[in-house]
Write an enzyme that holds these catalytic residues in place. Structure first.
Site, PDB file in Angstrom:
ATOM      1  N   THR A 111      37.596  51.290  40.225  1.00  0.00           N
ATOM      2  CA  THR A 111      36.372  50.553  40.980  1.00  0.00           C
ATOM      3  C   THR A 111      37.069  50.862  42.509  1.00  0.00           C
ATOM      4  O   THR A 111      37.658  51.134  42.944  1.00  0.00           O
ATOM      5  CB  THR A 111      36.705  49.060  40.962  1.00  0.00           C
ATOM      6  OG1 THR A 111      36.599  48.535  39.604  1.00  0.00           O
ATOM      7  CG2 THR A 111      36.263  47.536  41.790  1.00  0.00           C
TER       8      THR A 111
ATOM      9  N   LYS B 156      41.382  42.487  46.205  1.00  0.00           N
ATOM     10  CA  LYS B 156      40.865  44.338  47.118  1.00  0.00           C
ATOM     11  C   LYS B 156      38.947  44.274  46.716  1.00  0.00           C
ATOM     12  O   LYS B 156      38.278  44.693  47.531  1.00  0.00           O
ATOM     13  CB  LYS B 156      41.085  45.422  46.121  1.00  0.00           C
ATOM     14  CG  LYS B 156      40.828  46.966  47.064  1.00  0.00           C
ATOM     15  CD  LYS B 156      41.050  47.145  45.557  1.00  0.00           C
ATOM     16  CE  LYS B 156      40.256  47.397  44.281  1.00  0.00           C
ATOM     17  NZ  LYS B 156      40.874  48.387  42.863  1.00  0.00           N
TER      18      LYS B 156
ATOM     19  N   LYS C 154      29.553  47.245  40.775  1.00  0.00           N
ATOM     20  CA  LYS C 154      30.264  47.046  40.174  1.00  0.00           C
ATOM     21  C   LYS C 154      31.116  45.353  41.058  1.00  0.00           C
ATOM     22  O   LYS C 154      31.850  44.398  40.962  1.00  0.00           O
ATOM     23  CB  LYS C 154      31.782  47.756  39.910  1.00  0.00           C
ATOM     24  CG  LYS C 154      33.303  47.688  40.137  1.00  0.00           C
ATOM     25  CD  LYS C 154      33.122  47.005  38.222  1.00  0.00           C
ATOM     26  CE  LYS C 154      34.744  46.572  38.514  1.00  0.00           C
ATOM     27  NZ  LYS C 154      35.246  46.641  37.567  1.00  0.00           N
TER      28      LYS C 154
END
Lengths: 295, 295, 295, 295
Positions: free
Chosen positions: A102, A245, A177
């Site tokens: 990711t 994050k 995502k």
């Protein structure tokens, strides 16, 4: 005539990566599975199950038709792809590189450009799902980039995931995502606030879980994480620092596109607080602890 | 020997109330169903289906063993219960009053005290679920107060809902309902931000819906409201102003209990913004419009 | 014996830069003032007042002992310093480069490293204050990097600002500037919410301004921006898009350091909303418009 | 011919009230000053300085022409005014009651209605400023209600405050006070985030204070509270729980008027967190502690 089996590589054997590589190995669909991890000792279990081990990302790529990567964050993805003896150093014409980490779009684009500059083919393929779906081969794979490579790796995607989507040019999957994980982070934040308020209001958290499970909001995540929150024990399936994050990256995307995201912004601060409390490596459900303020 | 069938009443025939009263009527389990609504003309459809109609809440209560109420907000619930010719005016020893409105605890306690002061029995019974579950008799009922009354009205709860919970003394159900609706409001806010960010990031909202539907977050609410958001059409199942009211009341509860709720607080501001834009009577999914800022 | 006067350069003649360069020119303290701007026509007024004009940043730096830069954002600062014919191309041993743009620490460090790699000396010197203080030479200058260069440029800092601080190694001033501007952005957001609530609550905004002006919160910013908000006219002193950029960068800093900043995060979303409404080039007080929601 | 001096009363001798009553006493402008406090022993210092003491609010009002009240919160204000032997019990035709507590409009209106129903005159007069301005007679008084009473009490307002405003019908001052305190709460939240970020970013908090003090944001509150935050010592001038109460009431006002207030909503959660940490009785600058998360 049957197509020749592919030689596949896998870079990054964290919680997710090890499970994904194991599924490639166990499937028997590939001529070989070559793995690499920064801490090489982490390769041992897979080696004992039949995987080959290489010393560097470049060596994996050089030995394989297609190499998959599953790395912790953008910096690591960049270092593994572009550093000394990195994946790109092993790329030659026709080789495929599928980065399932990711990462943000800039990172993905940079790696993709380096791969294609050497004649390779690039696909970004971030996933939805954490430890258990990774083990069960039930991830949802969001892919973007080289459409032919997408078609070529269908067998691999088929053993790692239950469904894969081709979303367009490189960058589209990174963005999707982030959107998915932003929703997840906010939704977990909403859930934890409900669990905390129930508790402080003299209600059984188990009753709340049962009621939520019967209504329009019923979902596997609440069912799975509810008991962990009740127990206040958070073995990491999806580490909190990675959830934070992703919220950060999603907020940066919204910032670039002028999309106000006040709910996600508030949730992000909760994850930051939990991280400041030392819970970065706990499961992201540990954001519940940010609701617990007693001195 | 079979127990005698109850005469039941129903106050408040809004979107939810009409459907709930109809299910009582259609069940055939009750000797009679007597309804009342502030705008009396709204009683006509049920009257034509066999309900009796009374002129005042007091008259309904006087004519029935147990009376259910489903009203829009705390002020209305208080006025219907305690006003001139209100429900309490019709209470005498042994009569039951079940207020299924979503109200705060203070409101519920006030009504409960007035009912019991006249020898009546009180149960608060707020529900989870909106228009469709109300029609289908699939609500989840959170009840608190008089346990014997809870047992007595099981047949009625059985036709209005798929499950009922007894949560304790009066007030507990009001609090549980607020917690559930707070989670719902924040979760819808999280979902709408995801849909908005997907759209602005050049991704198909339909792909996002499909991906969310395959993962740990899959839930009926996203599946139901997603297409409404795509179409930006919000016929009211659960009016946005009621969702905002519930967030406000939940935040007040958190305030009283010193529970920080930053995600819900941020979501509440989004609903307020949508309300300021004139969307208070639209479905609460219209909070999506608060993400659309173009001049 | 008197020290020789310096030849100084100035890159970037926006709202702030032009005023700052003019103060250098008017002071008579420098042997020459050479200016450059991407749109060269913006150099004309200063040229007519005695400034020299150069075609590229490199040419300015090559012609001067010390060059100051005041650029809109990190990307521009990087491009002007490191691009083709950029400032660094003109650096040779001993030359000074003082970047007064508000940029993040990574950007500042990158430019500083490039300057020192060529034997130059680097100072970052972001300022507090906008158009009027720039014109009046009343900026507050936060400087970090080469201490000798800081001492050398005291005469220049003295005509551009009323006070300069040396804060330590390169990066410290960038961080201080972000902190100051984060406080400013949140404080303006707080003020605008007060002005909006007063108005909707039937109170005179002028009475609120007078009351605030008499109490512990009295400050020049409220006094200056209050009338602009009342008039809903926002001629740019500090463009809203720059305030939003600074909030974004400050939040990123807090993110890196695990400092929860929920107030700034909420304020940032308001600025993003105002930006989405097309107000990015208006004064940052235009964040008031994000409180005005009527359809 | 000189007007006769008024007999004045004062109810509530907390931090603020004692100082305000003392200023009335010291002025020599009044025929008598009669005080009351729930804990009667708190009346002793003023008694020794010449004040009369009465046993109940009713007794104070009965003995005085005009009675001032300064109470902690709406519940206390209501209890003191409307309870047994409360202020209203002492009201007769022409007597004045000036409630200077910070309360919501509903509370103020209720007290005002009770006073006028007995032929009395009512003024709400909440103040801006805390302990030190109260001692120095430098409060800012926001008044609304009976205009003749406002004119009559000008001498009293003159010794308690530096300026008084007549804002209109009862309720207007309550709303103005909430707006002012909402801005203050958010502004303090913004300031504390800046102080926390500076500290974590390796910057001197004293440098930040100096820089803020030189710019457009310079204000007495930052100058006064900055050192307290540096020392992390919070002797109460304005207790944090009262600041949080005012934010809560202001948010409720915004909620009623459909004014989104995301910055204040975020700040409110910070105060709630500080309150949950046991800092409700500390000065409101202790909201700084909500930024300190280390486990």
């Amino acid at each position: 005539m049957a197509e020749a089996k592919l030689n596949v590589g896998f870079l990054g054997l964290g919680i997710m990566g090890e499970a994904m590589a194991r599924n490639l190995l166990k499937s028997g669909l590939f001529a070989s599975v070559t793995v690499w991890n920064r801490t090489l000792s982490k390769c041992e279990p897979l080696k004992s199950e039949g995987a080959k081990v290489a010393d560097t990302p470049a060596a994996v790529v050089a030995a394989c038709d297609v190499t998959f990567a599953m790395l912790a964050d953008p910096d690591t993805a960049l270092a593994v792809a572009l550093g000394d003896n990195g994946a790109v150093a092993g790329i030659s014409a026709g080789k495929g590189y599928v980065d399932m980490s990711t990462v943000d779009e800039a990172c993905s684009s940079k790696i993709g450009a380096a791969v294609t500059a050497k004649g390779g083919r690039f696909l970004e393929g971030p996933v939805s799902g954490s430890k258990k779906p990774a083990i069960d081969g039930q991830l949802v794979i969001m892919a973007a980039g080289d459409k032919e490579l997408f078609d070529l790796v269908q067998p691999a995607f088929g053993v790692m995931g239950k469904r894969s989507f081709y979303l367009g040019a490189t960058g589209a999957a990174a963005r999707m995502k982030l959107v998915v994980n932003m929703v997840m982070g906010s939704m977990m934040g909403a859930f934890c606030e409900g669990m905390a308020l129930a508790d402080k209001a003299g209600l059984e958290q188990s009753a709340l879980l049962e009621i939520l499970g019967l209504g329009a909001m019923a979902n596997p995540m609440f069912a799975l994480k509810g008991p962990a929150i009740q127990a206040r024990a958070y073995p990491p399936a999806f580490p909190l620092k990675h959830q934070q994050k992703d919220l950060r990256l999603a907020l940066a995307l919204g910032d670039a596109l002028d999309v106000p995201l006040p709910v996600a912004a508030a949730a992000n601060e909760c994850y930051k607080e939990a991280k400041a409390k030392g819970l970065g490596d706990s499961d992201f459900a540990a954001v519940y602890e940010s609701t617990q303020k007693k001195a």
